[in-house]
Motif scaffolding. Structure first.
Motif, mmCIF file in Angstrom:
data_model
loop_
_atom_site.group_PDB
_atom_site.id
_atom_site.type_symbol
_atom_site.label_atom_id
_atom_site.label_comp_id
_atom_site.label_asym_id
_atom_site.label_seq_id
_atom_site.Cartn_x
_atom_site.Cartn_y
_atom_site.Cartn_z
ATOM 1 N N LEU A 187 0.812 -1.217 0.000
ATOM 2 C CA LEU A 187 0.000 0.000 0.000
ATOM 3 C C LEU A 187 0.844 1.265 0.000
ATOM 4 C CD1 LEU A 187 -2.543 -1.239 2.703
ATOM 5 C CD2 LEU A 187 -2.800 -1.321 0.216
ATOM 6 N N GLU A 188 2.005 1.195 0.622
ATOM 7 C CA GLU A 188 2.825 2.404 0.732
ATOM 8 C C GLU A 188 4.281 1.977 0.950
ATOM 9 O OE1 GLU A 188 1.332 6.068 2.939
ATOM 10 O OE2 GLU A 188 2.977 5.444 4.235
ATOM 11 N N LEU A 189 5.180 2.796 0.460
ATOM 12 C CA LEU A 189 6.605 2.532 0.671
ATOM 13 C C LEU A 189 7.292 3.783 1.184
ATOM 14 C CD1 LEU A 189 7.604 0.758 -2.686
ATOM 15 C CD2 LEU A 189 7.235 -0.346 -0.472
ATOM 16 N N SER A 202 3.051 6.135 -2.685
ATOM 17 C CA SER A 202 1.937 5.187 -2.732
ATOM 18 C C SER A 202 1.214 5.400 -4.067
ATOM 19 C CB SER A 202 0.960 5.457 -1.577
ATOM 20 O OG SER A 202 0.346 6.726 -1.773
ATOM 21 N N ALA A 203 0.103 4.717 -4.256
ATOM 22 C CA ALA A 203 -0.662 4.893 -5.497
ATOM 23 C C ALA A 203 -1.180 6.319 -5.617
ATOM 24 C CB ALA A 203 -1.816 3.896 -5.534
ATOM 25 N N GLN A 206 3.156 10.438 -5.236
ATOM 26 C CA GLN A 206 4.329 10.054 -6.039
ATOM 27 C C GLN A 206 4.153 8.656 -6.643
ATOM 28 O OE1 GLN A 206 8.020 11.336 -5.804
ATOM 29 N NE2 GLN A 206 7.702 13.070 -4.475
ATOM 30 N N PRO A 207 3.018 8.461 -7.361
ATOM 31 C CA PRO A 207 2.746 7.110 -7.885
ATOM 32 C C PRO A 207 3.806 6.607 -8.866
ATOM 33 C CG PRO A 207 1.167 8.715 -8.768
ATOM 34 C CD PRO A 207 1.955 9.415 -7.705
ATOM 35 N N ASP A 208 4.469 7.542 -9.581
ATOM 36 C CA ASP A 208 5.476 7.054 -10.544
ATOM 37 C C ASP A 208 6.656 6.398 -9.829
ATOM 38 O OD1 ASP A 208 6.047 9.597 -9.573
ATOM 39 O OD2 ASP A 208 7.375 10.071 -11.243
ATOM 40 N N LEU A 209 7.040 6.960 -8.686
ATOM 41 C CA LEU A 209 8.132 6.362 -7.902
ATOM 42 C C LEU A 209 7.688 5.030 -7.302
ATOM 43 C CD1 LEU A 209 10.954 6.519 -6.626
ATOM 44 C CD2 LEU A 209 9.984 7.929 -4.801
ATOM 45 N N PHE A 210 6.468 5.018 -6.772
ATOM 46 C CA PHE A 210 5.888 3.802 -6.185
ATOM 47 C C PHE A 210 5.893 2.674 -7.227
ATOM 48 C CE2 PHE A 210 1.878 1.571 -4.726
ATOM 49 C CZ PHE A 210 2.364 1.135 -3.501
ATOM 50 N N GLU A 211 5.415 2.993 -8.416
ATOM 51 C CA GLU A 211 5.332 1.988 -9.481
ATOM 52 C C GLU A 211 6.714 1.542 -9.940
ATOM 53 O OE1 GLU A 211 2.965 3.221 -12.762
ATOM 54 O OE2 GLU A 211 1.127 2.549 -11.778
ATOM 55 N N ALA A 212 7.659 2.491 -9.947
ATOM 56 C CA ALA A 212 9.013 2.127 -10.399
ATOM 57 C C ALA A 212 9.670 1.173 -9.411
ATOM 58 C CB ALA A 212 9.864 3.381 -10.573
#
Ligand SMILES: Cc1cc2nc3c(=O)[nH]c(=O)nc-3n(C[C@H](O)[C@H](O)[C@H](O)COP(=O)(O)OP(=O)(O)OC[C@H]3O[C@@H](n4cnc5c(N)ncnc54)[C@H](O)[C@@H]3O)c2cc1C
Length: 482
Positions: A187-189, A202-203, A206-212
């Motif tokens: 859910l979160e990093l 998280s989604a 900063q979703p691009d970092l989360f997804e990367a």
């Protein structure tokens, strides 16, 4: 592998300075030298032989790249400080979780390895989520969550892996057919980017970092903390072990079981037989707490030649291979693993051909083969084949007795099999011993490659992080930044 208490190491000779001319770490600061004092640390940066040797090996015992120092962080601030220091002085950094990579993925030749075992606090367990440090082992987390009657919806088969190391690859298991990978249930990093910025993502944020980062093979940030999803846990597992004479009988039964999602857990194995061949086994698990599952409904249409049914406590089931893995690990055997995701339509042909030459010794004892659904796997960095269903083929090879030439032969077999899987539209699950060049990695990422490169340039522009994956060209060669 045992958990480390950072206090255990505070007696060693700690690094206090870095000489940028020789790239050496120093345990004292010589007067009138060019050496630079390192930032104050809560933990310790060490250069002793034992620490460097451990950081230069892994479960596969095939790659040995020595770092020049090992950080045992006492805090997240230590990770920030060392990653920033590495940026300033053009050093590489890799995190080593539990070191269960097979081909040097967690190693940093001449760089700094961050041993995440000292960041292993479980911060919170709520009914629907847990907040944990990246160095926590799943075994410890699950043991703790089950006391509250909850657990992660998906687990790897072996629980002695770190949270951070697993999220870097994705994390797949017998419940992935329903819930995707462990990365899908994150859910979160909290991460330290390759430039040394501490960021929560998280989604929604900063979703691009989360997804990367999820499935990102350590290329963009160090994961220091994760919030993972929990669901109510059963107390018991009923495990159905169904045997088939032909591999295509196994895959047919697995497709039937996958189609209606009747099992909570669905895997399968090629199990060695006395005549140096394999038996083909479907492993289905149904969870329960009070009311046992309906055997007839679960077995309908599966038509095995042999059936074995046992009930085991849920935790025992999740932790079923821990001791076996510890025993194998103690033998320090070369482990040239291959894990591939094969499109459903190509699976029968590829595995049937494979069986014309594969021996139990080549497979390392047990080989895994099971289908899973594509739909719940949504993290873009976890590269899986197109189509609603694909199979995981896992050759968990171990060369016994250790033999370098034999290990090389098996890696070459991995290369050849991977080429075949690729040609059929499949992918590798990147925990392997394969000879992969940066060009091979571009093929692995396919249409996603430009996004991977953008994320690298944005979050780790000096290419400090995780060189052992071999995804990007060496810093001195700029051809892949075009
Ligand atoms: C016996 C065994 C059973 C396994 N079973 C399964 C299974 O059922 N399902 C499955 O999906 N996988 C399985 N794996 C593969 C495993 O998930 C991966 O190899 C995983 O990366 C190992 O975790 P680790 O903590 O040992 O990571 P390491 O080997 O220490 O590191 C793996 C990679 O992640 C990077 N990394 C580690 N921690 C961090 C962090 N905090 N931040 C950034 N980067 C980091 C490392 O630098 C390295 O590149 C198994 C492996 C073994 C040896």
């Amino acid at each position: 592998m045992a958990q480390l208490d950072r206090r255990t190491f505070l007696a060693g000779a700690a690094v206090v300075a870095f000489d940028p001319v020789t790239s050496r770490w120093l345990t004292s600061l010589p007067e009138n030298s060019a050496a630079i004092q390192i930032p104050r640390l809560d933990g310790e940066l060490v250069t002793d032989e034992e620490s460097l040797t451990e950081a230069a090996t892994d479960y596969g015992h095939l790659a040995h790249h020595r770092p020049r120092a090992v950080l045992r962080p006492g805090s997240v601030d230590d990770v920030v400080a060392v990653v920033r220091f590495a940026n300033e002085h053009r050093l590489t950094v890799a995190v080593r979780g539990q070191g269960h990579s097979t081909f040097g993925q967690a190693q940093a030749d001449g760089g700094v390895v961050i041993d995440s075992r000292t960041l292993a606090t479980i911060h919170e367990i709520a009914p629907d989520r847990a907040v944990v440090d990246a160095g926590v082992q799943w075994l410890d987390l699950i043991r703790a969550t089950l006391t509250d009657g909850v657990a992660p919806p998906v687990s790897t088969d072996y629980l002695g892996l770190s949270v951070g190391g697993t999220l870097c690859v994705g994390g797949i298991g017998g419940a992935s057919q329903h819930f995707g990978t462990i990365a899908d249930n994150t859910l979160e990093l909290e991460v330290v980017t390759g430039e040394g910025h501490l960021v929560t993502c998280s989604a929604d944020h900063q979703p691009d970092l989360f997804e990367a980062v999820l499935g990102g093979l350590g290329q963009f940030a160090v994961i220091v903390r994760a919030t993972v999803r929990l669901v109510p846990a059963p107390s018991m597992a009923r495990i159905y072990t169904l045997t088939y004479p032909l591999i295509t009988d196994l895959t047919a039964a697995q497709r039937t079981a996958l189609a209606d999602g009747r099992f909570g857990y669905l895997e399968g194995q090629l199990v060695p037989t006395d005549d140096d061949g394999f038996a083909f086994v479907l492993e289905g698990g149904a969870w329960f707490t009070t009311q046992p599952p309906d055997d007839d409904a679960l077995l309908a249409g599966l038509d095995p030649s042999g059936i074995d049914v046992v009930d085991v406590p849920y935790f025992e089931w999740l932790n079923r291979i821990y001791e076996t893995v510890e025993q194998i690990e103690a033998l320090r055997l070369p482990g040239p693993w291959l894990n591939a995701f094969i499109p459903d339509a190509a699976t029968d042909e590829i595995v049937t051909d494979l069986l014309t030459t594969l021996t139990p010794a080549d497979a390392g004892g047990v080989a895994l083969l099971y289908p899973t659904s594509r739909a719940p796997i949504t993290r873009p960095q976890v590269m899986v084949p197109d189509g609603p269903v694909f199979f995981l083929l896992a050759l968990l090879r171990a060369v016994s007795p250790p033999n370098g030439a034999e290990a090389e032969r098996l890696i070459a077999e991995n290369d050849a099999l991977y080429a075949r899987v690729l040609a059929a539209g499949g992918t590798q699950y990147p925990v392997n011993a394969l000879h992969l060049s940066p060009a091979d990695w571009r093929i692995h990422y396919g249409d996603r490659w430009p996004a991977v490169l953008r994320a690298k340039l944005r979050y780790d522009p000096r290419r400090v992080l995780t060189p052992g994956q071999g995804i990007f060209e060496d810093l001195s060669r700029a051809s892949d930044t075009a």
